[in-house]
Write a protein that holds these residues in place. Structure first.
Motif, PDB file in Angstrom:
ATOM      1  N   GLN A 225     -62.256 -50.117  21.934  1.00  0.00           N
ATOM      2  CA  GLN A 225     -61.635 -49.298  20.892  1.00  0.00           C
ATOM      3  C   GLN A 225     -62.675 -48.462  20.141  1.00  0.00           C
ATOM      4  N   THR A 226     -62.214 -47.405  19.504  1.00  0.00           N
ATOM      5  CA  THR A 226     -63.100 -46.572  18.687  1.00  0.00           C
ATOM      6  C   THR A 226     -63.529 -47.369  17.456  1.00  0.00           C
ATOM      7  N   PHE A 227     -64.814 -47.331  17.175  1.00  0.00           N
ATOM      8  CA  PHE A 227     -65.353 -48.075  16.033  1.00  0.00           C
ATOM      9  C   PHE A 227     -65.150 -47.274  14.751  1.00  0.00           C
ATOM     10  N   PHE A 262     -73.378 -51.526  20.267  1.00  0.00           N
ATOM     11  CA  PHE A 262     -74.123 -51.403  19.013  1.00  0.00           C
ATOM     12  C   PHE A 262     -74.950 -50.115  18.998  1.00  0.00           C
ATOM     13  N   CYS A 263     -75.612 -49.813  20.111  1.00  0.00           N
ATOM     14  CA  CYS A 263     -76.448 -48.607  20.166  1.00  0.00           C
ATOM     15  C   CYS A 263     -75.609 -47.340  20.084  1.00  0.00           C
ATOM     16  N   GLU A 264     -74.488 -47.323  20.799  1.00  0.00           N
ATOM     17  CA  GLU A 264     -73.692 -46.096  20.904  1.00  0.00           C
ATOM     18  C   GLU A 264     -72.781 -45.869  19.705  1.00  0.00           C
ATOM     19  N   HIS A 265     -72.249 -46.954  19.118  1.00  0.00           N
ATOM     20  CA  HIS A 265     -71.230 -46.792  18.079  1.00  0.00           C
ATOM     21  C   HIS A 265     -71.640 -47.265  16.686  1.00  0.00           C
ATOM     22  N   VAL A 266     -72.470 -48.301  16.632  1.00  0.00           N
ATOM     23  CA  VAL A 266     -72.782 -48.893  15.322  1.00  0.00           C
ATOM     24  C   VAL A 266     -74.031 -48.272  14.697  1.00  0.00           C
ATOM     25  N   LEU A 267     -75.113 -48.175  15.461  1.00  0.00           N
ATOM     26  CA  LEU A 267     -76.357 -47.609  14.905  1.00  0.00           C
ATOM     27  C   LEU A 267     -76.171 -46.215  14.304  1.00  0.00           C
ATOM     28  N   PRO A 268     -75.467 -45.300  15.001  1.00  0.00           N
ATOM     29  CA  PRO A 268     -75.306 -43.965  14.409  1.00  0.00           C
ATOM     30  C   PRO A 268     -74.533 -43.976  13.090  1.00  0.00           C
ATOM     31  N   ASN A 269     -73.765 -45.055  12.840  1.00  0.00           N
ATOM     32  CA  ASN A 269     -72.959 -45.147  11.614  1.00  0.00           C
ATOM     33  C   ASN A 269     -73.479 -46.213  10.655  1.00  0.00           C
ATOM     34  N   LEU A 307     -81.827 -45.938  24.141  1.00  0.00           N
ATOM     35  CA  LEU A 307     -83.174 -46.172  23.622  1.00  0.00           C
ATOM     36  C   LEU A 307     -83.548 -45.056  22.644  1.00  0.00           C
ATOM     37  N   LYS A 308     -83.090 -43.859  22.921  1.00  0.00           N
ATOM     38  CA  LYS A 308     -83.347 -42.712  22.031  1.00  0.00           C
ATOM     39  C   LYS A 308     -82.636 -42.930  20.683  1.00  0.00           C
ATOM     40  N   LYS A 309     -81.394 -43.419  20.725  1.00  0.00           N
ATOM     41  CA  LYS A 309     -80.658 -43.704  19.478  1.00  0.00           C
ATOM     42  C   LYS A 309     -81.383 -44.766  18.660  1.00  0.00           C
ATOM     43  N   LEU A 310     -81.865 -45.788  19.349  1.00  0.00           N
ATOM     44  CA  LEU A 310     -82.596 -46.871  18.684  1.00  0.00           C
ATOM     45  C   LEU A 310     -83.912 -46.350  18.101  1.00  0.00           C
ATOM     46  N   PHE A 311     -84.593 -45.509  18.860  1.00  0.00           N
ATOM     47  CA  PHE A 311     -85.856 -44.923  18.416  1.00  0.00           C
ATOM     48  C   PHE A 311     -85.645 -44.043  17.181  1.00  0.00           C
ATOM     49  N   ASP A 312     -84.592 -43.232  17.209  1.00  0.00           N
ATOM     50  CA  ASP A 312     -84.294 -42.352  16.064  1.00  0.00           C
ATOM     51  C   ASP A 312     -83.996 -43.162  14.802  1.00  0.00           C
ATOM     52  N   LYS A 313     -83.269 -44.265  14.983  1.00  0.00           N
ATOM     53  CA  LYS A 313     -82.955 -45.107  13.818  1.00  0.00           C
ATOM     54  C   LYS A 313     -84.221 -45.773  13.288  1.00  0.00           C
ATOM     55  N   LEU A 314     -85.100 -46.187  14.192  1.00  0.00           N
ATOM     56  CA  LEU A 314     -86.369 -46.788  13.792  1.00  0.00           C
ATOM     57  C   LEU A 314     -87.193 -45.802  12.965  1.00  0.00           C
ATOM     58  N   LEU A 315     -87.212 -44.538  13.381  1.00  0.00           N
ATOM     59  CA  LEU A 315     -87.981 -43.518  12.658  1.00  0.00           C
ATOM     60  C   LEU A 315     -87.521 -43.377  11.209  1.00  0.00           C
ATOM     61  N   GLU A 316     -86.224 -43.598  10.974  1.00  0.00           N
ATOM     62  CA  GLU A 316     -85.694 -43.482   9.615  1.00  0.00           C
ATOM     63  C   GLU A 316     -86.355 -44.490   8.660  1.00  0.00           C
ATOM     64  N   TYR A 317     -86.809 -45.606   9.217  1.00  0.00           N
ATOM     65  CA  TYR A 317     -87.417 -46.653   8.387  1.00  0.00           C
ATOM     66  C   TYR A 317     -88.939 -46.706   8.542  1.00  0.00           C
ATOM     67  N   MET A 318     -89.496 -45.732   9.268  1.00  0.00           N
ATOM     68  CA  MET A 318     -90.959 -45.655   9.446  1.00  0.00           C
ATOM     69  C   MET A 318     -91.418 -44.338   8.820  1.00  0.00           C
ATOM     70  N   PRO A 319     -91.672 -44.309   7.524  1.00  0.00           N
ATOM     71  CA  PRO A 319     -91.962 -43.038   6.837  1.00  0.00           C
ATOM     72  C   PRO A 319     -93.313 -42.446   7.240  1.00  0.00           C
ATOM     73  N   LEU A 320     -93.385 -41.126   7.084  1.00  0.00           N
ATOM     74  CA  LEU A 320     -94.679 -40.445   7.228  1.00  0.00           C
ATOM     75  C   LEU A 320     -95.488 -40.701   5.962  1.00  0.00           C
ATOM     76  N   PRO A 321     -96.814 -40.690   6.061  1.00  0.00           N
ATOM     77  CA  PRO A 321     -97.620 -40.867   4.843  1.00  0.00           C
ATOM     78  C   PRO A 321     -97.362 -39.706   3.881  1.00  0.00           C
ATOM     79  N   PRO A 322     -97.409 -39.965   2.579  1.00  0.00           N
ATOM     80  CA  PRO A 322     -97.176 -38.886   1.608  1.00  0.00           C
ATOM     81  C   PRO A 322     -98.264 -37.821   1.727  1.00  0.00           C
ATOM     82  N   GLU A 323     -97.868 -36.591   1.495  1.00  0.00           N
ATOM     83  CA  GLU A 323     -98.843 -35.485   1.569  1.00  0.00           C
ATOM     84  C   GLU A 323     -99.848 -35.616   0.430  1.00  0.00           C
TER      85      GLU A 323
END
Length: 523
Positions: A225-227, A262-269, A307-323
């Protein structure tokens, strides 16, 4: 109505007749009529009716109905006596009916009476397990809600106490078949109890048995079913089902279907998830489940995409150093917060799935993205090292009772989290990135490690004398570890919380919708 003396006299006639008691139908009828008398007559009838029941098959219905009248008497002592004797009626074709009656009597609020019903059910279970199950499941499928609830709990607590000669393969097959019928319409709590019942069956301990259970859970989870992340019931159902599936996964029973979902429907949301459970960090809960499942994921059709969806979500919690400004200080007001708990889950999941596509970081990402990722890893690792030193300093010299305080328990778990992240980051810094290290998720019990794993662990826990830590990461640490502290020490490891009505959005059954049964007979 017969008197006490008449009851004793007719009892004597039947007792003296021994095997020819069946020829004295009139004497037995007098005993049956004893249920219409006073308290003393009823108590005697409750004992005498079952004693000679087997001699009068033509009066079976009358005898059972007379005993049932006593099971519903206003006098609790008469009810208890009548219930205690019910198993004597469980012969031949009468047994499923007696099981059905006893199941209905589970609704009693008198503790002694309730225990008698339980014992009576167990005794007829040992006479004929299939017949007893017929009565129990009849009430689970068609009975009042209070009866259904207690019948399910009876099965979940008592089945495991029965010997193997009672729980034969055929009996277990019947339990599975009938359970599948019930699972077509259950609440969340009922589903958890049925998974407890089924996962305890010997015939389902095999790989194929575990696979059957995973398929049952997947069906309940509605993975086709649609999540809907904004529907608390939809989210809660998925989480409860996944919690039941996680212990079933192994190297032979794969979690691929759940991990894919989880990767296709839950992580993006992830950020828009809602939950009916107050105080639950739903995002962290989802990420923990994904991390646990990722270890047992098999071949995935859309591996690179997921794996790309998982990687993109990981990046959201791995910040760049402040300028940095021209004077070398941070241009922003404060450093980004490092959310270690989230990163442990995401990094672990990425590490597990990354093993299946080891060239993802080097071949599937362009050079600029890989460079960006390594900068993020490096920045995170710097903050990580500072925090690890702080934690080690805080825990230094503490043993036994000192480590059992709530504050130190949190610090111990925090140290596990940061050590895990440290090991995984080191792996990804290899050229090419490596996926060989093994870590135990911070909320899981530590498994006995081999020598290689011990070396990894020693490498992450050894350190030079700690230096005074800057304020930034310490502030981040408080923000991350204090709110979820309760989860680390209680239900995190076992996922034991059970929400009532967890499937009410997609299942018709609710709690208390049918009202309470009166003591009027529905046998």
């Amino acid at each position: 109505m017969p008197t006490v003396e008449e009851l004793y006299r007719n009892y004597g006639i039947l007792a003296d007749a021994t095997e020819t008691a069946g020829q004295h139908k009139d004497a037995y009828q007098v005993i049956l009529d004893g249920v219409k008398g006073g308290a003393k007559e009823k108590r005697l009838a409750a004992q005498f009716i079952p004693k000679f029941f087997k001699h009068f098959p033509e009066l079976a219905d009358s005898a059972i109905n007379a005993q049932l009248d006593l099971c519903e008497d206003e006098d609790v002592s008469i009810r208890r006596q009548a219930i205690k004797e019910l198993p004597q009626f469980a012969t031949g074709d009468n047994l499923p009916r007696v099981a059905d009656i006893l199941t209905q009597l589970l609704q009693s609020d008198d503790s002694a009476e309730f225990n008698l019903v339980n014992n009576a059910l167990l005794s007829i279970f040992k006479m004929d397990a299939k017949g007893t199950l017929g009565g129990l499941f009849s009430q689970i499928l068609q009975g009042e809600d209070i009866v259904r609830e207690r019948a399910i709990k009876f099965l979940s607590t008592k089945l495991k106490t029965l010997p193997e000669e009672v729980l034969t393969k055929e009996v277990e097959e019947l339990i599975l078949t009938e359970s599948k019928k019930v699972l077509e319409d259950v609440t969340g709590e009922e589903f958890v109890l049925f998974m407890k019942i089924l996962s305890g069956l010997k015939s389902l301990q095999t790989v194929s048995g575990r696979q059957q259970l995973v398929e049952l859970v997947a069906e309940q989870a509605d993975l086709e079913q649609t999540f809907n992340p904004s529907d608390p019931d939809c989210v809660d159902r998925l989480l409860q089902c996944t919690r039941q599936a996680v212990p079933l996964f192994s190297k032979n029973v794969h979690s691929t279907r759940f991990v894919t979902y989880f990767c296709e429907h839950v992580l993006p949301n992830l950020s828009s998830l809602t939950t009916p459970v107050e105080g639950l960090d739903i995002q962290l809960e989802v990420l923990k489940l994904l991390a646990e499942m990722s270890s047992f994921c098999g071949d995935m059709e859309k591996l690179e995409s997921n794996l790309k969806k998982l990687f993109d979500k990981l990046l959201e919690y791995m910040p760049l150093p402040p300028e940095e400004a021209e004077n070398g200080e941070n241009a922003g007001n404060e450093e980004p917060k490092l959310q270690f708990s989230y990163v442990e889950c995401l990094l672990y999941s990425f590490h597990q799935l990354g093993r299946k596509l080891p060239d993802f970081l080097t071949s599937k990402l362009n050079a600029e993205k890989l460079k960006d990722f390594k900068i993020r890893l490096q920045y995170f690792a710097r903050g990580l090292q500072v925090y690890i030193r702080q934690l080690r300093l805080a825990l230094q010299g503490k043993t036994g009772e000192a480590l059992k305080t709530e504050e130190n328990k949190i610090k111990v778990v925090a140290l596990k989290i940061t050590n895990n992240i440290n090991v995984l980051i080191k792996d990804l810094f290899h050229i090419p990135p490596s996926y060989k290290s093994t870590v135990t998720l911070s909320w899981k019990p530590v498994q006995k490690a081999d020598a290689g794993q011990k070396r990894t662990s020693e490498d992450t826990t050894s350190s030079s004398p700690p230096k005074k830590a800057p304020a930034g990461p310490k502030r981040d640490a408080r923000q991350i570890y204090n709110p979820p502290s309760g989860k680390y020490s209680s239900n995190l490891g076992s996922f034991s919380y059970e929400q009532r009505g967890g499937f009410r959005g997609g299942r018709g059954r609710g709690w208390g919708g049918r009202g309470n049964r009166s003591r009027g007979r529905i046998y």
